[in-house]
Design a protein around this motif. Structure first.
Motif, PDB file in Angstrom:
ATOM      1  N   PRO A  89       0.861  -1.193   0.000  1.00 48.85           N
ATOM      2  CA  PRO A  89       0.000   0.000   0.000  1.00 48.85           C
ATOM      3  C   PRO A  89       0.899   1.246   0.000  1.00 48.85           C
ATOM      4  CG  PRO A  89      -0.457  -1.456   1.881  1.00 48.85           C
ATOM      5  CD  PRO A  89       0.867  -1.854   1.306  1.00 48.85           C
ATOM      6  N   GLU A  90       0.976   1.928  -1.137  1.00 45.49           N
ATOM      7  CA  GLU A  90       1.875   3.088  -1.261  1.00 45.49           C
ATOM      8  C   GLU A  90       1.227   4.176  -2.110  1.00 45.49           C
ATOM      9  OE1 GLU A  90       6.231   0.764  -1.197  1.00 45.49           O
ATOM     10  OE2 GLU A  90       5.447   1.677  -3.038  1.00 45.49           O
ATOM     11  N   MET A  91       1.580   5.393  -1.772  1.00 47.17           N
ATOM     12  CA  MET A  91       1.152   6.526  -2.593  1.00 47.17           C
ATOM     13  C   MET A  91       2.305   7.521  -2.671  1.00 47.17           C
ATOM     14  SD  MET A  91      -1.386   8.737  -0.072  1.00 47.17           S
ATOM     15  CE  MET A  91      -2.822   7.768  -0.457  1.00 47.17           C
ATOM     16  N   LEU A  92       2.265   8.366  -3.680  1.00 49.43           N
ATOM     17  CA  LEU A  92       3.296   9.380  -3.871  1.00 49.43           C
ATOM     18  C   LEU A  92       2.631  10.743  -4.052  1.00 49.43           C
ATOM     19  CD1 LEU A  92       6.258  10.242  -4.423  1.00 49.43           C
ATOM     20  CD2 LEU A  92       5.816   9.777  -6.859  1.00 49.43           C
ATOM     21  N   TYR A  97      -8.650   3.682  -0.398  1.00 50.24           N
ATOM     22  CA  TYR A  97      -9.927   4.336  -0.129  1.00 50.24           C
ATOM     23  C   TYR A  97      -9.716   5.502   0.862  1.00 50.24           C
ATOM     24  CZ  TYR A  97     -11.962   0.160  -2.251  1.00 50.24           C
ATOM     25  OH  TYR A  97     -12.285  -0.857  -3.104  1.00 50.24           O
ATOM     26  N   ASP A  98     -10.793   6.268   1.043  1.00 56.55           N
ATOM     27  CA  ASP A  98     -10.823   7.360   2.034  1.00 56.55           C
ATOM     28  C   ASP A  98      -9.641   8.322   1.819  1.00 56.55           C
ATOM     29  OD1 ASP A  98     -12.989   6.024   3.197  1.00 56.55           O
ATOM     30  OD2 ASP A  98     -11.641   4.825   4.446  1.00 56.55           O
ATOM     31  N   ASP A 116      -3.276  11.275   2.211  1.00 53.25           N
ATOM     32  CA  ASP A 116      -3.575  10.176   3.143  1.00 53.25           C
ATOM     33  C   ASP A 116      -4.663   9.295   2.562  1.00 53.25           C
ATOM     34  OD1 ASP A 116      -2.081  10.693   5.799  1.00 53.25           O
ATOM     35  OD2 ASP A 116      -2.944  12.656   5.361  1.00 53.25           O
ATOM     36  N   GLY A 117      -4.656   8.048   2.984  1.00 51.84           N
ATOM     37  CA  GLY A 117      -5.712   7.118   2.574  1.00 51.84           C
ATOM     38  C   GLY A 117      -5.613   5.812   3.338  1.00 51.84           C
ATOM     39  N   GLN A 118      -6.472   4.883   2.955  1.00 50.01           N
ATOM     40  CA  GLN A 118      -6.518   3.565   3.588  1.00 50.01           C
ATOM     41  C   GLN A 118      -6.440   2.498   2.500  1.00 50.01           C
ATOM     42  OE1 GLN A 118      -6.806   2.711   6.937  1.00 50.01           O
ATOM     43  NE2 GLN A 118      -6.558   4.893   7.480  1.00 50.01           N
ATOM     44  N   GLY A 119      -5.323   1.718   2.520  1.00 50.51           N
ATOM     45  CA  GLY A 119      -5.179   0.637   1.546  1.00 50.51           C
ATOM     46  C   GLY A 119      -6.086  -0.546   1.899  1.00 50.51           C
ATOM     47  N   ASP A 120      -6.635  -1.145   0.879  1.00 49.29           N
ATOM     48  CA  ASP A 120      -7.500  -2.322   1.065  1.00 49.29           C
ATOM     49  C   ASP A 120      -6.628  -3.572   0.980  1.00 49.29           C
ATOM     50  OD1 ASP A 120      -9.417  -4.242   1.181  1.00 49.29           O
ATOM     51  OD2 ASP A 120     -10.349  -3.725  -0.750  1.00 49.29           O
ATOM     52  N   THR A 121      -6.354  -4.192   2.150  1.00 49.40           N
ATOM     53  CA  THR A 121      -5.476  -5.364   2.173  1.00 49.40           C
ATOM     54  C   THR A 121      -6.222  -6.650   2.500  1.00 49.40           C
ATOM     55  OG1 THR A 121      -4.911  -4.994   4.501  1.00 49.40           O
ATOM     56  CG2 THR A 121      -3.484  -3.971   2.845  1.00 49.40           C
ATOM     57  N   ASP A 122      -7.572  -6.555   2.559  1.00 37.05           N
ATOM     58  CA  ASP A 122      -8.333  -7.785   2.792  1.00 37.05           C
ATOM     59  C   ASP A 122      -9.445  -7.976   1.773  1.00 37.05           C
ATOM     60  OD1 ASP A 122     -10.190  -5.894   3.568  1.00 37.05           O
ATOM     61  OD2 ASP A 122     -10.211  -6.449   5.697  1.00 37.05           O
ATOM     62  N   GLY A 123      -9.467  -7.114   0.738  1.00 34.43           N
ATOM     63  CA  GLY A 123     -10.374  -7.303  -0.379  1.00 34.43           C
ATOM     64  C   GLY A 123     -11.828  -7.054  -0.089  1.00 34.43           C
ATOM     65  N   ASP A 124     -12.132  -6.310   1.030  1.00 33.10           N
ATOM     66  CA  ASP A 124     -13.537  -6.101   1.357  1.00 33.10           C
ATOM     67  C   ASP A 124     -14.090  -4.825   0.752  1.00 33.10           C
ATOM     68  OD1 ASP A 124     -12.266  -4.199   2.872  1.00 33.10           O
ATOM     69  OD2 ASP A 124     -13.201  -4.745   4.787  1.00 33.10           O
ATOM     70  N   GLY A 165     -10.955   0.430   3.053  1.00 36.04           N
ATOM     71  CA  GLY A 165      -9.570   0.563   3.472  1.00 36.04           C
ATOM     72  C   GLY A 165      -9.367   0.059   4.885  1.00 36.04           C
ATOM     73  N   ASP A 166      -8.161  -0.466   5.127  1.00 32.12           N
ATOM     74  CA  ASP A 166      -7.868  -0.980   6.461  1.00 32.12           C
ATOM     75  C   ASP A 166      -6.421  -0.722   6.883  1.00 32.12           C
ATOM     76  OD1 ASP A 166      -6.202  -3.433   5.499  1.00 32.12           O
ATOM     77  OD2 ASP A 166      -8.101  -3.595   4.411  1.00 32.12           O
ATOM     78  N   THR A 167      -5.583  -0.269   5.943  1.00 29.23           N
ATOM     79  CA  THR A 167      -4.172  -0.025   6.253  1.00 29.23           C
ATOM     80  C   THR A 167      -3.813   1.417   5.869  1.00 29.23           C
ATOM     81  OG1 THR A 167      -3.594  -2.342   5.845  1.00 29.23           O
ATOM     82  CG2 THR A 167      -1.799  -0.731   5.808  1.00 29.23           C
ATOM     83  N   ALA A 168      -3.406   2.187   6.882  1.00 26.39           N
ATOM     84  CA  ALA A 168      -3.105   3.599   6.638  1.00 26.39           C
ATOM     85  C   ALA A 168      -1.908   3.742   5.707  1.00 26.39           C
ATOM     86  CB  ALA A 168      -2.834   4.316   7.956  1.00 26.39           C
TER      87      ALA A 168
END
Length: 324
Positions: free
Chosen positions: A13-16, A55-56, A113-121, A124-127
């Motif tokens: 989960p990365e952003m630039l 997300y978010d 900022d955001g929330q990476g989706d690491t469980d496919g639901d 977002g769940d990972t900052a």
């Protein structure tokens, strides 16, 4: 019969966040700010450089005039989900303050900022976060302007030349911050005035001890005429404003700034003398007012007075028909 095999994903989960200076007041050729109220404009991109959906999503820029405004996606579908490889765009602005100019530079940080989706639901769940900083420099000019003006002599504005020892020449002085940084530790000197210049009410300003940009302080000063001033034929007087410009924004002066102005007032010179010769007596007899005999001696007294207003040198007295 069945069998299950699980293979894990290597999730990143990365952003630039990339923030760039765009222009000042719409002029791309202007790269430094100089005046309060100028607007520095920025462009910001936010890219999903990882491999999970984010997300978010938010973009913050705490010292911008307002929250960054999102534009059309550089790469994406303009929805609210930052998908892998998408690049969102934003704009932001900052209006220059006096503190920004005094600081000498303006440092601005944008944070995605955001929330990476690491469980496919689909949530977002990972900052995930990233920020970028842009620095824009100020074009600082610590400057002041001293203007000294003749006012009157002994309170009479119609009298423009001095003639008598003891007359008082009066002046007005203004000191203006003509630069773009705040000036501290301000002084006004006038070495040949009767006393240090007296500060009055500000022509423009708040009457405190800090010479802010655009403020105009006022002073008065006086000089009492001496014989040397009359002999000189003119009196040249210099007033000097000094201070310390704040070029690092710490609320203290650090860069010396000075300006002076000169006023010349002329003397009305009258080089004059009065010779008065008087008969005294004949042969020492004051009662004898007429001579009658060869060899009698007529005596005289002579006075020589400086009736003008300048000192006289190389004085002589001649009497060609006197015995000596």
């Amino acid at each position: 019969d069945d069998d299950t095999v699980t293979v894990n994903a290597d999730q990143t989960p990365e952003m630039l966040t990339t923030k760039s200076f765009t222009d000042i007041d719409g002029n791309v050729a202007t790269t430094e700010y100089t005046s309060v109220g100028e607007v520095i404009n920025y462009s910001i991109t936010l890219e999903n450089t990882g491999n999970v959906t984010i997300y978010d999503v938010t973009m913050s820029d705490p010292t911008a005039d307002a929250t960054p405004t999102r534009g059309l996606d550089q790469s994406g579908n303009d929805d609210a989900v930052l998908e892998v490889g998408e690049v969102w765009t934003y704009t932001a602005s900052h209006t220059v303050t006096q503190q920004d100019i005094d600081n000498g530079l303006y440092v601005n940080v944008a944070t995605g900022d955001g929330q990476g989706d690491t469980d496919g639901d689909g949530m977002g769940d990972t900052a995930v976060s990233d920020d970028d900083t842009v620095t824009v420099d100020a074009d600082q000019s610590p400057e002041m302007l001293t203007i000294k003006t003749f006012t009157d002599i002994d309170g009479n504005a119609a009298t423009t030349e001095y003639a008598i020892v003891g007359e008082v020449i009066n002046y007005s002085i203004t000191l203006e911050n003509t630069g773009n940084v705040t000036i501290y530790d301000v002084t006004m000197s006038d070495p040949t005035a009767d006393a240090a210049p007296t500060r009055g009410f500000d022509q423009t300003g708040d009457n405190d001890a800090v010479l802010e940009v655009g403020e105009v302080w006022t002073y008065t000063a006086s000089h009492t005429v001496t014989q040397q001033d009359i002999d000189n034929g003119l009196y040249v007087n210099v007033a000097t404003g000094d201070g310390q410009g704040d070029t690092d924004g710490d609320g203290m002066g650090d860069d010396p700034v000075s300006d002076d102005d000169t006023v010349t007032v002329n003397a009305d010179q009258t080089p004059e003398m009065l010779t008065t010769k008087s008969f005294t007596d004949i042969d020492g007899n004051a009662a004898t007012t007429e001579y009658a005999t060869v060899g009698e001696v007529i005596n005289y007294s002579i006075t020589l007075e400086n009736t003008g207003n300048v000192t006289i040198y190389d004085v002589t007295m001649s009497d060609p028909t006197a015995d000596a």
